[in-house]
Motif scaffolding. Sequence first.
Motif, PDB file in Angstrom:
ATOM      1  N   LEU A  33       0.980  -1.206   0.061  1.00 16.60           N
ATOM      2  CA  LEU A  33       0.520  -0.227  -0.095  1.00 16.60           C
ATOM      3  C   LEU A  33       1.092   1.066  -0.065  1.00 16.60           C
ATOM      4  O   LEU A  33       0.648   2.338  -0.405  1.00 16.60           O
ATOM      5  N   LEU A  34       1.979   1.293   0.176  1.00 19.76           N
ATOM      6  CA  LEU A  34       3.431   2.480   0.361  1.00 19.76           C
ATOM      7  C   LEU A  34       3.243   2.960  -1.073  1.00 19.76           C
ATOM      8  O   LEU A  34       3.628   3.875  -1.509  1.00 19.76           O
ATOM      9  N   GLU A  35       3.135   1.767  -1.667  1.00 16.25           N
ATOM     10  CA  GLU A  35       3.533   2.278  -3.695  1.00 16.25           C
ATOM     11  C   GLU A  35       2.053   2.300  -3.245  1.00 16.25           C
ATOM     12  O   GLU A  35       2.621   3.083  -5.502  1.00 16.25           O
ATOM     13  N   GLY A  36       0.924   2.772  -3.545  1.00 14.78           N
ATOM     14  CA  GLY A  36       0.126   3.382  -4.290  1.00 14.78           C
ATOM     15  C   GLY A  36      -1.454   2.597  -3.971  1.00 14.78           C
ATOM     16  O   GLY A  36      -1.021   1.751  -2.468  1.00 14.78           O
ATOM     17  N   LYS A  37      -2.476   3.032  -3.844  1.00 18.99           N
ATOM     18  CA  LYS A  37      -3.980   2.258  -3.316  1.00 18.99           C
ATOM     19  C   LYS A  37      -3.738   0.879  -4.159  1.00 18.99           C
ATOM     20  O   LYS A  37      -3.323   0.952  -5.836  1.00 18.99           O
ATOM     21  N   LYS A  38      -4.392   0.249  -3.709  1.00 21.74           N
ATOM     22  CA  LYS A  38      -4.709  -1.286  -3.677  1.00 21.74           C
ATOM     23  C   LYS A  38      -6.931  -1.602  -4.004  1.00 21.74           C
ATOM     24  O   LYS A  38      -6.967  -1.069  -2.644  1.00 21.74           O
ATOM     25  N   ARG A  39      -6.583  -2.381  -4.697  1.00 21.02           N
ATOM     26  CA  ARG A  39      -8.277  -2.693  -4.374  1.00 21.02           C
ATOM     27  C   ARG A  39      -7.958  -4.417  -3.923  1.00 21.02           C
ATOM     28  O   ARG A  39      -6.650  -4.978  -3.644  1.00 21.02           O
ATOM     29  N   PHE A  40      -9.276  -4.561  -3.350  1.00 25.75           N
ATOM     30  CA  PHE A  40      -9.251  -6.244  -2.681  1.00 25.75           C
ATOM     31  C   PHE A  40      -8.272  -6.913  -3.615  1.00 25.75           C
ATOM     32  O   PHE A  40      -7.043  -8.204  -3.438  1.00 25.75           O
ATOM     33  N   MET A  41      -8.861  -7.715  -5.048  1.00 28.65           N
ATOM     34  CA  MET A  41      -8.732  -8.861  -5.255  1.00 28.65           C
ATOM     35  C   MET A  41      -6.576  -8.491  -6.259  1.00 28.65           C
ATOM     36  O   MET A  41      -6.226  -9.456  -5.873  1.00 28.65           O
ATOM     37  N   GLU A  42      -6.725  -7.007  -5.604  1.00 32.76           N
ATOM     38  CA  GLU A  42      -5.316  -6.634  -6.355  1.00 32.76           C
ATOM     39  C   GLU A  42      -4.227  -7.467  -5.139  1.00 32.76           C
ATOM     40  O   GLU A  42      -3.612  -8.014  -5.195  1.00 32.76           O
ATOM     41  N   LEU A  43      -4.183  -6.856  -4.117  1.00 33.28           N
ATOM     42  CA  LEU A  43      -3.859  -7.329  -3.051  1.00 33.28           C
ATOM     43  C   LEU A  43      -3.827  -8.760  -2.834  1.00 33.28           C
ATOM     44  O   LEU A  43      -2.775  -9.712  -2.477  1.00 33.28           O
ATOM     45  N   SER A  44      -5.330  -9.136  -2.939  1.00 30.50           N
ATOM     46  CA  SER A  44      -5.285 -10.450  -3.340  1.00 30.50           C
ATOM     47  C   SER A  44      -4.151 -11.002  -3.922  1.00 30.50           C
ATOM     48  O   SER A  44      -3.529 -12.322  -3.905  1.00 30.50           O
ATOM     49  N   ARG A  45      -3.733 -11.061  -4.944  1.00 29.32           N
ATOM     50  CA  ARG A  45      -2.907 -11.499  -6.187  1.00 29.32           C
ATOM     51  C   ARG A  45      -1.738 -11.142  -5.458  1.00 29.32           C
ATOM     52  O   ARG A  45      -0.610 -11.625  -5.857  1.00 29.32           O
ATOM     53  N   LEU A  46      -1.165  -9.900  -5.046  1.00 30.60           N
ATOM     54  CA  LEU A  46      -0.036  -9.767  -4.741  1.00 30.60           C
ATOM     55  C   LEU A  46       0.454 -10.522  -3.738  1.00 30.60           C
ATOM     56  O   LEU A  46       2.050 -10.670  -3.304  1.00 30.60           O
ATOM     57  N   VAL A  47      -0.426 -10.852  -2.696  1.00 35.02           N
ATOM     58  CA  VAL A  47      -0.321 -11.249  -1.637  1.00 35.02           C
ATOM     59  C   VAL A  47      -1.078 -13.063  -1.638  1.00 35.02           C
ATOM     60  O   VAL A  47      -2.016 -13.039  -0.964  1.00 35.02           O
ATOM     61  N   PRO A  48      -0.252 -13.805  -2.461  1.00 33.68           N
ATOM     62  CA  PRO A  48      -1.497 -14.705  -3.121  1.00 33.68           C
ATOM     63  C   PRO A  48      -0.715 -15.849  -2.282  1.00 33.68           C
ATOM     64  O   PRO A  48      -1.999 -16.567  -2.277  1.00 33.68           O
ATOM     65  N   ARG A  49      -0.788 -16.301  -0.869  1.00 34.82           N
ATOM     66  CA  ARG A  49      -0.328 -17.231  -0.219  1.00 34.82           C
ATOM     67  C   ARG A  49      -1.282 -16.181   1.097  1.00 34.82           C
ATOM     68  O   ARG A  49      -1.059 -17.865   2.033  1.00 34.82           O
ATOM     69  N   ALA A  50      -2.055 -15.618   0.786  1.00 28.37           N
ATOM     70  CA  ALA A  50      -2.746 -14.659   1.852  1.00 28.37           C
ATOM     71  C   ALA A  50      -4.084 -15.189   1.463  1.00 28.37           C
ATOM     72  O   ALA A  50      -4.662 -15.282   0.709  1.00 28.37           O
ATOM     73  N   THR A  51      -4.820 -16.272   2.305  1.00 28.96           N
ATOM     74  CA  THR A  51      -6.808 -16.214   2.514  1.00 28.96           C
ATOM     75  C   THR A  51      -6.603 -15.491   2.056  1.00 28.96           C
ATOM     76  O   THR A  51      -6.748 -14.192   2.995  1.00 28.96           O
ATOM     77  N   GLN A  52      -7.821 -14.807   1.262  1.00 31.45           N
ATOM     78  CA  GLN A  52      -8.981 -13.431   1.318  1.00 31.45           C
ATOM     79  C   GLN A  52      -9.505 -13.194   2.436  1.00 31.45           C
ATOM     80  O   GLN A  52     -10.085 -12.574   3.132  1.00 31.45           O
ATOM     81  N   ARG A  53      -9.408 -14.497   3.271  1.00 35.80           N
ATOM     82  CA  ARG A  53     -10.468 -14.404   4.710  1.00 35.80           C
ATOM     83  C   ARG A  53      -9.150 -13.693   5.848  1.00 35.80           C
ATOM     84  O   ARG A  53      -9.579 -12.895   6.548  1.00 35.80           O
ATOM     85  N   MET A  54      -7.675 -14.009   5.281  1.00 32.08           N
ATOM     86  CA  MET A  54      -7.159 -13.847   6.718  1.00 32.08           C
ATOM     87  C   MET A  54      -6.823 -11.894   5.859  1.00 32.08           C
ATOM     88  O   MET A  54      -6.492 -11.348   7.083  1.00 32.08           O
ATOM     89  N   LEU A  55      -6.750 -11.894   4.321  1.00 30.23           N
ATOM     90  CA  LEU A  55      -7.066 -10.645   4.127  1.00 30.23           C
ATOM     91  C   LEU A  55      -7.537  -9.612   4.491  1.00 30.23           C
ATOM     92  O   LEU A  55      -7.481  -8.069   4.784  1.00 30.23           O
ATOM     93  N   THR A  56      -8.805 -10.070   4.915  1.00 32.14           N
ATOM     94  CA  THR A  56      -9.940  -9.260   5.256  1.00 32.14           C
ATOM     95  C   THR A  56      -9.079  -8.969   6.412  1.00 32.14           C
ATOM     96  O   THR A  56     -10.069  -7.731   6.326  1.00 32.14           O
ATOM     97  N   LEU A  57      -9.731 -10.013   7.558  1.00 28.97           N
ATOM     98  CA  LEU A  57      -8.974  -9.641   9.010  1.00 28.97           C
ATOM     99  C   LEU A  57      -8.337  -8.307   8.911  1.00 28.97           C
ATOM    100  O   LEU A  57      -8.683  -7.932   9.749  1.00 28.97           O
ATOM    101  N   GLN A  58      -7.231  -8.799   7.892  1.00 25.28           N
ATOM    102  CA  GLN A  58      -5.922  -8.087   7.959  1.00 25.28           C
ATOM    103  C   GLN A  58      -6.218  -6.433   8.022  1.00 25.28           C
ATOM    104  O   GLN A  58      -6.228  -5.560   8.640  1.00 25.28           O
ATOM    105  N   LEU A  59      -6.901  -6.813   7.208  1.00 28.06           N
ATOM    106  CA  LEU A  59      -7.521  -5.118   6.590  1.00 28.06           C
ATOM    107  C   LEU A  59      -8.437  -4.213   7.495  1.00 28.06           C
ATOM    108  O   LEU A  59      -8.112  -2.971   7.394  1.00 28.06           O
TER     109      LEU A  59
END
Lengths: 128, 128
Positions: A33-59
Motif C-alpha cells: 500500500l505504500l506504493e499506492g492504492k490497491k483494490r482487494f483482488m489486487e492485494l489478493s494477487r499480490l499476496v497469493p499465499r494469504a487467504t482472502q479471509r486473512m486479507l479481510t481480517l488484517q485489512l
Amino acid sequence: MRTKRFDPKSGCAVEVTLSVIGGAWKPVILFHLLEGKKRFMELSRLVPRATQRMLTLQLRELETDGVILRHVYPQVPPKVEYEISDFGRTLAPILVSLRDWGDAYRETNPNVPSEGEHGDPWACAHSG
Amino acid sequence: MRTKRFDPKSGCAVEVTLSVIGGAWKPVILFHLLEGKKRFMELSRLVPRATQRMLTLQLRELETDGVILRHVYPQVPPKVEYEISDFGRTLAPILVSLRDWGDAYRETNPNVPSEGEHGDPWACAHSG
DNA sequence: ATAGGTACTATCAAAAATGAGCGTACAGAT
DNA sequence: ATCTGTACGCTCATTTTTGATAGTACCTAT
C-alpha cells in the motif's frame, strides 16, 4: 469486546505497535500500500499465499487502527480501494528498519529461510 | 525442528525481525537488559507478570537468536546472568522507535490501555 | 530437621491466531 | 440461460502461543 491485540501482556508501548503491524500479513500489505492504492483482488494477487479471509481480517484491523483508509464505491460488482493513511505513513521508517534488520539477520543466520522460498518473490518488499 | 518463528508466512524480512523481538515479553526483557546484566530472578522481579516458564522460554529464544548472552556460573545455588550481545544492541534503535510510535498511538487512540494499568509501572521502558 | 533461595523443567490446559472451504448478490459478457 | 468476477461473511478445524501449577537438586541458614 476488544481482541487480545489491545490487551498487551506487558503493557509495553512496543507491544502496542506490534499489535498494529504484527499480523502475519500486515507488513506485506503495508509495503504494497505504500506504493499506492490497491483494490482487494489486487492485494489478493499480490499476496497469493494469504487467504482472502486473512486479507479481510488484517485489512479490517489496519482500518480500525487508522493506518489505512477504505474507499467503497457503490457499484456492482463491488469495488473497494485500500489506501494508506497519513498516520499509516509514519510507520514507513519503522517497517523499513525492521526489514533491513531482518535482511541483516538472514545474512548472519544461514538457517533462516529467505524470501521467495515459498515461490512468492514479491513476498514483502525489495530493498530498491 | 524450528518453531513457527522461522517459518514466516509471507517470507518477509520484517517477519524475521518480528520473530526475534515479537514474543510477548521480549521487548520488556530487552529493555531491561539494555540497562545491564541481570540474573534470572532479577528479571523475574522486574517483569513480575511473566511466569518463570515464559521468562525461560523467551530468554532461550533470544539466546539462540544471538541477541543475548547467557553466562552460567558453576555454583550452588545456581547463578545465571543474561547480557545483551553486541548484535542485540543493534536492535536498540528499532525498539525505541517501536516504543515511541506506540506512545504516539496511545495519544491518538484513547481506548488503548496505558502502561501501569496492570499495576506494573516498569512494564516496558521509560522515555527518559 | 526444616525452611528458603536459585534457575530452571515438565505436564496440562486455555486462549489466540491462522487456514480451508463454501456461500452470496448482482451486473455484464457469451 | 449460463458463467465469471468482486469483496467479502460464515463455519469448522488446526496450529501456535501462552498460562497455571508443581516439582527438582543442591547449598546455606536456623
